[in-house]
Scaffold this motif. Structure first.
Motif, mmCIF file in Angstrom:
data_model
loop_
_atom_site.group_PDB
_atom_site.id
_atom_site.type_symbol
_atom_site.label_atom_id
_atom_site.label_comp_id
_atom_site.label_asym_id
_atom_site.label_seq_id
_atom_site.Cartn_x
_atom_site.Cartn_y
_atom_site.Cartn_z
ATOM 1 N N VAL A 8 98.890 -34.150 -51.225
ATOM 2 C CA VAL A 8 97.692 -33.237 -51.755
ATOM 3 C C VAL A 8 96.443 -33.712 -51.766
ATOM 4 N N LEU A 12 93.165 -31.819 -50.205
ATOM 5 C CA LEU A 12 91.994 -31.692 -50.894
ATOM 6 C C LEU A 12 90.665 -32.322 -50.096
ATOM 7 N N ARG A 13 90.960 -33.644 -49.451
ATOM 8 C CA ARG A 13 89.955 -34.136 -48.767
ATOM 9 C C ARG A 13 89.756 -33.159 -47.543
ATOM 10 N N TRP A 15 89.728 -29.992 -47.406
ATOM 11 C CA TRP A 15 89.109 -28.918 -48.013
ATOM 12 C C TRP A 15 87.646 -28.894 -48.080
ATOM 13 N N ARG A 16 87.677 -30.204 -48.669
ATOM 14 C CA ARG A 16 86.141 -30.770 -49.085
ATOM 15 C C ARG A 16 85.088 -30.679 -47.739
ATOM 16 N N GLU A 41 92.143 -38.271 -53.279
ATOM 17 C CA GLU A 41 92.219 -38.078 -51.930
ATOM 18 C C GLU A 41 92.894 -39.088 -51.011
ATOM 19 N N ILE A 52 94.295 -29.967 -59.834
ATOM 20 C CA ILE A 52 94.298 -29.294 -58.613
ATOM 21 C C ILE A 52 93.720 -27.790 -58.834
ATOM 22 N N LEU A 55 89.633 -28.290 -58.805
ATOM 23 C CA LEU A 55 89.186 -28.631 -57.528
ATOM 24 C C LEU A 55 89.291 -27.299 -56.515
ATOM 25 N N CYS A 56 90.427 -26.628 -56.765
ATOM 26 C CA CYS A 56 90.649 -25.467 -55.795
ATOM 27 C C CYS A 56 89.500 -24.326 -56.317
ATOM 28 N N LEU A 59 86.301 -25.555 -54.696
ATOM 29 C CA LEU A 59 86.148 -25.654 -53.175
ATOM 30 C C LEU A 59 86.588 -24.274 -52.630
ATOM 31 N N ARG A 65 96.155 -22.004 -51.947
ATOM 32 C CA ARG A 65 96.183 -22.746 -53.085
ATOM 33 C C ARG A 65 97.550 -23.109 -53.433
ATOM 34 N N LEU A 68 98.711 -26.451 -51.906
ATOM 35 C CA LEU A 68 98.047 -27.696 -52.709
ATOM 36 C C LEU A 68 99.049 -27.845 -53.902
#
Length: 211
Positions: A8, A12-13, A15-16, A41, A52, A55-56, A59, A65, A68
């Motif tokens: 995960v 996330l990294r 998507w960032r 990350e 999560i 952060l979703c 982002l 989603r 993730l």
């Protein structure tokens, strides 16, 4: 929904970075420390379901989603169902398509696969055969494939450029499953030289008007 074996934190990294945002920016907006985000990350910390979600939200991760959540060890929250299973929503789509007649209209999913069409659109698609019509019917493939409708499009070069630009933006924005493969396939369909020349001529005219 995309299935993945990536942790995960890696997702996330990714998507960032796709959103071109720094760890500091995202951590401040999502109300956690930069160190905590860095640990998530890199896999040194495991995010909760709520983290999560936060952060979703920050982002703008929508359709992907569930991937993730699964990567984080949680059950998906947003199931994806076929149009025919959506009851009143399906009836509403059909009503909108019918209401567009005598103009052609259709409904597609995120991968541009045909979900529904009115009778007029059925006439257009009736001549789509062979490889361009392989199921599930993809309306962008049908318009650009040499065996599809490309021979009927007068500004094929301009249409191809528009389609490719649209799918690239969509892929960057959503990372939806199947879009990368679709983009590669669409890019492989070459435009006749005459259409390419016309596109270049139109571009020169646009630049001339701007100057």
């Amino acid at each position: 929904m995309t299935t993945t074996t990536e942790p995960v934190g890696v997702l996330l990294r990714s998507w960032r970075q796709r959103r071109r945002r720094s760890q500091l920016d995202v951590s401040l907006a999502a109300e956690l420390s930069t160190r905590h985000l860095s640990c998530i990350e890199t896999g040194r910390a495991k995010p909760s379901r709520e983290m999560i979600r936060r952060l979703c939200d920050e982002l703008d991760v929508l359709r992907e989603r569930n991937a993730l959540y699964l990567a984080g060890g949680f059950a998906p929250v947003h199931p994806e169902r076929a149009l025919a299973d959506l009851g009143a929503a399906c009836a509403a789509v059909e009503a909108v398509l019918t209401g567009r007649e005598p103009n052609p209209a259709l409904a597609v999913n995120v991968r541009w696969e045909l979900l529904a069409a009115n009778r007029v659109m059925g006439v257009f698609l009736g001549d789509v055969t062979g490889e361009s019509a392989r199921p599930p019917l993809n309306v962008l493939r049908a318009t650009l494939h040499p065996d599809g409708l490309s021979g009927r499009i007068r500004n094929l070069g301009q249409w191809r450029a528009h389609v490719l630009r649209r799918v690239r933006r969509q892929l960057e924005r959503t990372s939806a499953a199947g879009l990368a493969e679709l983009l590669a396939e669409l890019e492989s369909f070459l435009v006749p030289e005459a259409d390419t020349d016309e596109l270049s001529h139109s571009s020169r005219r646009i630049r001339a008007r701007r100057t």
